[in-house]
Structures are given as C-alpha cells and as structure tokens.
Design a protein around this motif. Structure first.
Motif, PDB file in Angstrom:
ATOM      1  N   SER A  70     -71.387  20.446 -81.269  1.00 58.96           N
ATOM      2  CA  SER A  70     -70.803  20.797 -82.561  1.00 58.96           C
ATOM      3  C   SER A  70     -70.956  19.601 -83.519  1.00 58.96           C
ATOM      4  CB  SER A  70     -69.325  21.134 -82.342  1.00 58.96           C
ATOM      5  OG  SER A  70     -68.708  21.382 -83.563  1.00 58.96           O
ATOM      6  N   LYS A  72     -70.285  18.823 -86.560  1.00 58.03           N
ATOM      7  CA  LYS A  72     -69.240  18.310 -87.458  1.00 58.03           C
ATOM      8  C   LYS A  72     -68.385  17.222 -86.804  1.00 58.03           C
ATOM      9  CE  LYS A  72     -67.009  22.509 -87.524  1.00 58.03           C
ATOM     10  NZ  LYS A  72     -67.524  23.162 -86.308  1.00 58.03           N
ATOM     11  N   THR A  73     -68.375  17.212 -85.473  1.00 56.05           N
ATOM     12  CA  THR A  73     -67.548  16.232 -84.755  1.00 56.05           C
ATOM     13  C   THR A  73     -68.001  14.803 -85.035  1.00 56.05           C
ATOM     14  OG1 THR A  73     -67.725  17.859 -82.992  1.00 56.05           O
ATOM     15  CG2 THR A  73     -66.571  15.837 -82.476  1.00 56.05           C
ATOM     16  N   GLU A  91     -74.757  23.109 -82.848  1.00 56.46           N
ATOM     17  CA  GLU A  91     -74.004  24.114 -83.603  1.00 56.46           C
ATOM     18  C   GLU A  91     -73.722  23.512 -84.972  1.00 56.46           C
ATOM     19  OE1 GLU A  91     -70.511  25.562 -85.518  1.00 56.46           O
ATOM     20  OE2 GLU A  91     -70.245  23.802 -84.255  1.00 56.46           O
ATOM     21  N   HIS A 212     -68.868  35.320 -79.393  1.00 59.78           N
ATOM     22  CA  HIS A 212     -68.466  33.917 -79.473  1.00 59.78           C
ATOM     23  C   HIS A 212     -66.951  33.805 -79.507  1.00 59.78           C
ATOM     24  CE1 HIS A 212     -67.308  30.558 -82.369  1.00 59.78           C
ATOM     25  NE2 HIS A 212     -67.952  29.868 -81.446  1.00 59.78           N
ATOM     26  N   HIS A 214     -63.929  30.403 -79.976  1.00 59.34           N
ATOM     27  CA  HIS A 214     -63.652  28.958 -80.024  1.00 59.34           C
ATOM     28  C   HIS A 214     -62.136  28.856 -80.147  1.00 59.34           C
ATOM     29  CE1 HIS A 214     -63.727  24.755 -80.853  1.00 59.34           C
ATOM     30  NE2 HIS A 214     -63.125  24.935 -82.009  1.00 59.34           N
ATOM     31  N   GLY A 216     -59.714  26.475 -79.685  1.00 61.15           N
ATOM     32  CA  GLY A 216     -58.873  25.369 -80.162  1.00 61.15           C
ATOM     33  C   GLY A 216     -59.568  24.043 -79.982  1.00 61.15           C
ATOM     34  N   SER A 217     -58.784  22.978 -79.881  1.00 58.18           N
ATOM     35  CA  SER A 217     -59.380  21.650 -79.711  1.00 58.18           C
ATOM     36  C   SER A 217     -58.401  20.742 -78.966  1.00 58.18           C
ATOM     37  CB  SER A 217     -59.711  21.049 -81.082  1.00 58.18           C
ATOM     38  OG  SER A 217     -60.619  19.982 -80.928  1.00 58.18           O
ATOM     39  N   GLY A 253     -66.139  25.306 -78.129  1.00 57.83           N
ATOM     40  CA  GLY A 253     -65.797  23.968 -77.612  1.00 57.83           C
ATOM     41  C   GLY A 253     -64.320  23.936 -77.279  1.00 57.83           C
ATOM     42  N   GLY A 254     -63.669  22.816 -77.605  1.00 61.82           N
ATOM     43  CA  GLY A 254     -62.216  22.745 -77.452  1.00 61.82           C
ATOM     44  C   GLY A 254     -61.719  21.894 -76.305  1.00 61.82           C
ATOM     45  N   TYR A 255     -62.625  21.444 -75.421  1.00 56.56           N
ATOM     46  CA  TYR A 255     -62.178  20.699 -74.230  1.00 56.56           C
ATOM     47  C   TYR A 255     -61.606  19.348 -74.635  1.00 56.56           C
ATOM     48  CZ  TYR A 255     -65.764  23.994 -73.092  1.00 56.56           C
ATOM     49  OH  TYR A 255     -66.512  25.124 -73.067  1.00 56.56           O
ATOM     50  N   GLU A 316     -70.125  24.846 -77.036  1.00 57.57           N
ATOM     51  CA  GLU A 316     -70.239  24.033 -78.268  1.00 57.57           C
ATOM     52  C   GLU A 316     -69.290  22.841 -78.194  1.00 57.57           C
ATOM     53  OE1 GLU A 316     -69.046  26.854 -81.222  1.00 57.57           O
ATOM     54  OE2 GLU A 316     -70.853  28.063 -81.036  1.00 57.57           O
ATOM     55  N   PRO A 317     -69.462  21.959 -77.221  1.00 56.38           N
ATOM     56  CA  PRO A 317     -68.514  20.850 -77.110  1.00 56.38           C
ATOM     57  C   PRO A 317     -68.634  19.905 -78.296  1.00 56.38           C
ATOM     58  CG  PRO A 317     -70.394  20.461 -75.685  1.00 56.38           C
ATOM     59  CD  PRO A 317     -70.572  21.840 -76.265  1.00 56.38           C
ATOM     60  N   GLY A 318     -67.503  19.381 -78.721  1.00 59.07           N
ATOM     61  CA  GLY A 318     -67.504  18.353 -79.757  1.00 59.07           C
ATOM     62  C   GLY A 318     -66.848  17.119 -79.190  1.00 59.07           C
ATOM     63  N   ARG A 319     -65.527  17.106 -79.273  1.00 59.09           N
ATOM     64  CA  ARG A 319     -64.713  15.954 -78.912  1.00 59.09           C
ATOM     65  C   ARG A 319     -65.015  15.394 -77.516  1.00 59.09           C
ATOM     66  NH1 ARG A 319     -59.220  15.272 -80.255  1.00 59.09           N
ATOM     67  NH2 ARG A 319     -59.266  17.071 -81.592  1.00 59.09           N
ATOM     68  N   TYR A 414     -64.558  13.009 -84.652  1.00 57.58           N
ATOM     69  CA  TYR A 414     -63.788  13.190 -85.892  1.00 57.58           C
ATOM     70  C   TYR A 414     -63.351  11.860 -86.509  1.00 57.58           C
ATOM     71  CZ  TYR A 414     -63.619  17.888 -83.899  1.00 57.58           C
ATOM     72  OH  TYR A 414     -63.962  19.097 -83.339  1.00 57.58           O
TER      73      TYR A 414
HETATM   74  C1  LIG Z   1     -67.075  26.764 -84.033  1.00 56.96           C
HETATM   75  C2  LIG Z   1     -66.748  25.435 -83.411  1.00 56.96           C
HETATM   76  N1  LIG Z   1     -67.343  25.095 -82.245  1.00 56.96           N
HETATM   77  C3  LIG Z   1     -67.081  23.898 -81.648  1.00 56.96           C
HETATM   78  C4  LIG Z   1     -66.206  22.991 -82.199  1.00 56.96           C
HETATM   79  C5  LIG Z   1     -65.940  21.696 -81.485  1.00 56.96           C
HETATM   80  O1  LIG Z   1     -64.627  21.629 -81.065  1.00 56.96           O
HETATM   81  P1  LIG Z   1     -64.124  20.459 -80.088  1.00 56.96           P
HETATM   82  O2  LIG Z   1     -64.394  19.168 -80.753  1.00 56.96           O
HETATM   83  O3  LIG Z   1     -62.685  20.713 -79.925  1.00 56.96           O
HETATM   84  O4  LIG Z   1     -64.881  20.614 -78.801  1.00 56.96           O
HETATM   85  C6  LIG Z   1     -65.581  23.301 -83.414  1.00 56.96           C
HETATM   86  C7  LIG Z   1     -64.636  22.339 -84.043  1.00 56.96           C
HETATM   87  O5  LIG Z   1     -63.969  22.571 -84.989  1.00 56.96           O
HETATM   88  C8  LIG Z   1     -65.854  24.564 -84.036  1.00 56.96           C
HETATM   89  O6  LIG Z   1     -65.269  24.907 -85.193  1.00 56.96           O
END
Ligand SMILES: Cc1ncc(COP(=O)(O)O)c(C=O)c1O
Length: 467
Positions: A70, A72-73, A91, A212, A214, A216-217, A253-255, A316-319, A414
């Motif tokens: 993801s 944006k992270t 993503e 799809h 998603h 939380g986080s 994502g969200g883990y 879609e892992p981010g954090r 973030y």
């Molecule tokens: C659609 C989507 N996927 C993945 C993520 C990544 O989330 P995380 O950082 O909690 O894994 C986000 C974060 O806002 C998101 O909006």
C-alpha cells in the motif's frame, strides 16, 4: 553488544559496535553527523527482510499470494524500488502514486488501483496502464464508472470493497474500515451490494474480477480477519451465482506491528498525563499472519470444492512492511528534571511535526552512543512547548545530555507520508544500501515551505500580487 531492543519482526535490530549504534552495516552516529537531524533513515536490505518475512506464512500455506504494498504508507521512491526489486506489486490510491509506480517500471498487471479520489481520470489512466483491477468502495464511485464506462478499455477489471460489518470494541481504534457503521464498503446482505453486482453484470464493458476488504489498521489478532473472511466467502458465492468469475481475492492490509503497537485512547490519554511507561511487548510477529494464512487456506479449499478457483490472493500490507524498515534520528536539545514529575528530553522533532503516529503508537528509543552506568526513565518530547508533541511516553536510556542523539525505531509507516511543516521544513530521508548511506530525499528548505505565500497588498500600492 546486543541491546534491549528485540524486534518483533525479523528485520535486523540496531546494535552497538565500538560504542556506536549500527544498523545494516552503517554507523548511525556518523549518519546523524553527516546529514544532521531530524532525519529519517530507511534501508534496502530491511525492505527485503520484511517482505520475505511477510510472505513466508502465506507461501507456507500454499496460497497464490501477490503482495501489493500500500503505497500511501511510505511513498518514497527508494523504498518502492527496493520492493519492486523483490517483485512486489503495488496498491495505489492517487494519480501521483499511479504515476510513480509506472515511472519505476512496474507492470500494469502488478498494480491495484483504489477508489476515485482523483476523479474519473484516475480510472482512465489505470485502464491505459492495464492495472490488475480498480477497486471501488462506494455506490457513488460505481455510478461514475458506469456512466463514463465508454471511455474505458473493454472488459475493464473491477473489484468491490466489502465492509464485513465487524463488531468493534468501543475503544478499539484498529478496526475501523471494516466495522459496523463504517462509511465505505458495500455491506453484504443488503440491496446495495446485490445491486452493485447486478449493475456490473449488466455492462459488457465491465468485468467484476475481484472482491476486496480492508478492515482496519494496526490489528494485532487474527479473529477479526477470520470473521471477515467468512463474510467474504458468502459474497464470493453470491457473486459466482450471479455469473461473475472472481479471479482475485483481496484481503487488504491492516496487520499491526508488534514492535510499535497502536495505543488505545485511554493509554494515549494516561501517558499524556503522567510519567508512565508505554511498554510495547515484543510478541512474535507472525502469529497473526500464520493464523490469517490458515483461515485463507481453508477458504480456498472450500471454494475449490464448489468449483470456484480464484487465481490470486492479494494482500495490501502497509504498516507491517514499511514500519520496521525506517528509523528516525533526533538530537536532544535540552534535558529537564522535574523531580517526581519525571525527567524530560526535548528533541528536535515530535508528533506535532514529524508524524501524529508518535502520539498514537508506542515506539522504542535508543541512544546512538553506547554508555555505561545507570539507565534512567525519560519522557521524550519534541521541541513544542506541549506534552502533545510526543516522541515516546517512557524510554529507558543512560543519562542523557544536550547534543546526544537518539534513534526512534520502526518509524517507516505513515511518517514520511504524514510529515508536516508545523515546526519547519521536513527532514531528509537517508537510504542505507550495502552499508552505504546516501540521500533518498533531501531536507526541505524554508524557501520551499513558504514560497507560495503572497505578501498582503498595501492600500495605494501599485504592485499587484499575482496568484
Ligand atoms: C485500501 C488500503 N489497503 C491497504 C492499506 C494499508 O493498511 P495498513 O498500513 O494498516 O496495512 C490501506 C491504508 O489505509 C488502505 O486504505
């Protein structure tokens, strides 16, 4: 010498060598001296380690995994390039992110586009690049796609975000997007979801290839994923019954990151009020991933028995991926001893300027110079005159002095993307690769921050400010 730091995630832990803290072969004291502070420090090898560790439980469960990070992270090009090098997908949720991954040479099929934040032109560009799918999360987004579909390539791949309507603890900040009452996502068992699937089926131009979610986080246990996967399964059945061939299951994502957990509201407030320690117990990172992978493996087997065979499992892992791959270097400006009210370190960055994550997560802090003697308990703050400008609610450090440097660990998620200019220009990002440190983003200048401001016009003055 090993340090009290024990990562909850298999990224190399910073360690002291010859009196200085080192990370992936680099002396962090040298990095701070060379690039000054505050400075973010990321590392290519950490990215490979984090990605390998993330993939392992899913691959062990024999799932057709595609990791789509993801963006944006942490949208730093050096970071994305390190992931691309390890064959990750991406993503993206904005025109800038889409353009960035395209410029890095990522194949369209490895990109998942999310939402229509930047309008229909985002869908058009996604279509041109041949993205794996565009995920829509609201009826409004879908209406726009349907209305303008003539401009999209034939059989444009879509996916729908499902909101699994999870029950959320009153004070749980981690389960938000998948909870009851969440604003986005189509709700299973309601007319809005069935109508969305029927509307897509009615248009040859569109192809519902994926479903799809998603949820939380910062989530630290598998239970909500298990529940959400069950709900997703029912939606896959319904979609298949309507003639859609679901090739992609995307669980978002969200883990959570065990080494930098998201704090509950009470913990945030109580650590603001007193000299308490916000501890972060380092649990094995992979229990949640192993359990989620297991739940998915059982889902895929059940679907298979019904003749439904999704080709790809997207995550879609981010954090959890980016968090451990970056740390933040700060300098102590002042040490203040307030007796029974505690000892404070004032540093050159905190949650009000660097990232609000320093307020809502518990991060560990280490000094860059090893020193013996007694360890003391410090509350670490930024340079703003308020407890809200926090770095760490409670850190055990050797006796500290002005000019000492510290590293705040696990600050890759973030931080760069939420960095603001509240207390001045934004820090650089230094990038470590093969033991060498170089700039991946230079420090912002005052001029860059304020150059858009126009001087107020004085009455009677001839010159005009041009916008
Ligand atoms: C659609 C989507 N996927 C993945 C993520 C990544 O989330 P995380 O950082 O909690 O894994 C986000 C974060 O806002 C998101 O909006």
């Amino acid at each position: 010498m090993s340090t009290p730091y024990e990562s909850g995630f298999p990224v190399e832990a910073p360690r002291y060598q010859e009196g200085h803290l080192h990370w992936y072969g680099c002396d962090l004291q040298d990095v701070a001296d060379l690039f000054d502070t505050p400075a973010h420090v990321g590392c290519a090898e950490a990215v490979s380690d984090a990605l390998r560790a993330f993939r392992a439980p899913f691959l062990a469960a024999d799932l057709p995994l595609d990791v789509c990070y993801s963006v944006k992270t942490n949208p730093l090009p050096a970071f994305l390039e390190a992931l691309r090098h390890e064959d990750a997908g991406f993503e993206v949720c904005s025109a800038h992110e889409l353009d960035l991954v395209d410029r890095l040479g990522v194949e369209g099929g490895r990109i998942i586009a999310t939402g229509l934040r930047d309008g229909f032109s985002f869908a058009l560009r996604a279509g041109e690049l041949g993205v794996g799918m565009l995920t829509v999360a609201t009826a409004g987004q879908l209406q726009t796609i349907i209305k303008e579909r003539g401009e999209l390539p034939p059989r444009f791949p879509l996916s729908l975000t499902i909101c699994p309507q999870l029950r959320r603890g009153r004070w749980d900040l981690t389960l938000n997007t998948g909870a009851r009452g969440a604003a986005i996502g189509f709700r299973p068992g309601t007319a809005e979801l069935n109508e969305a699937m029927s509307a897509i089926a009615a248009h040859q131009q569109l192809d519902l290839v994926g479903l799809h979610m998603h949820i939380g986080s910062g989530i630290r246990c598998a239970a909500p994923y298990r529940k959400a996967i069950k709900t997703l399964e029912r939606v896959i059945h319904t979609a298949s019954g309507m003639g859609h061939s679901i090739r992609i299951v995307d669980i978002g994502g969200g883990y959570g990151l065990t080494s930098a957990p998201v704090l509950g509201p009470w913990k945030i407030v109580s650590t603001l009020l007193g000299p308490k320690t916000a501890t972060s117990e380092a649990r094995a990172h992979d229990t949640i991933l192993v359990e989620v992978a297991d739940a998915l493996s059982r889902l895929f087997s059940r679907l298979e028995r019904l003749g439904i065979r999704p080709e790809v499992l997207v995550t879609e892992p981010g954090r959890i991926l980016s968090g451990p791959c970056q740390l933040l270097l700060l300098t102590v400006l002042e040490v203040i001893d307030r007796g029974r009210h505690g000892r404070f370190l004032l540093c050159d960055g905190g949650s009000m300027a660097i990232s609000p994550m320093l307020m809502t997560e518990a991060h560990r802090v280490m000094t860059l110079r090893e020193s013996g003697g007694q360890y003391l308990h410090y509350r670490v703050l930024g340079s703003m005159p308020t407890a809200l400008d926090r770095v760490c609610a409670g850190a055990l450090l050797p006796e500290m002095h002005p000019g000492d440097r510290i590293a705040v660990l696990d600050t890759g998620a973030y931080f760069v993307s939420m960095n603001n200019t509240f207390s001045g220009p934004r820090p650089p990002v230094v990038w470590i690769e093969e033991g060498e440190a170089r700039l991946a983003r230079r420090r912002e200048t005052e001029m860059e921050v304020f150059s858009r401001d126009l001087l107020p016009q004085r009455k009677g003055a001839d010159e005009e400010n041009t916008p």
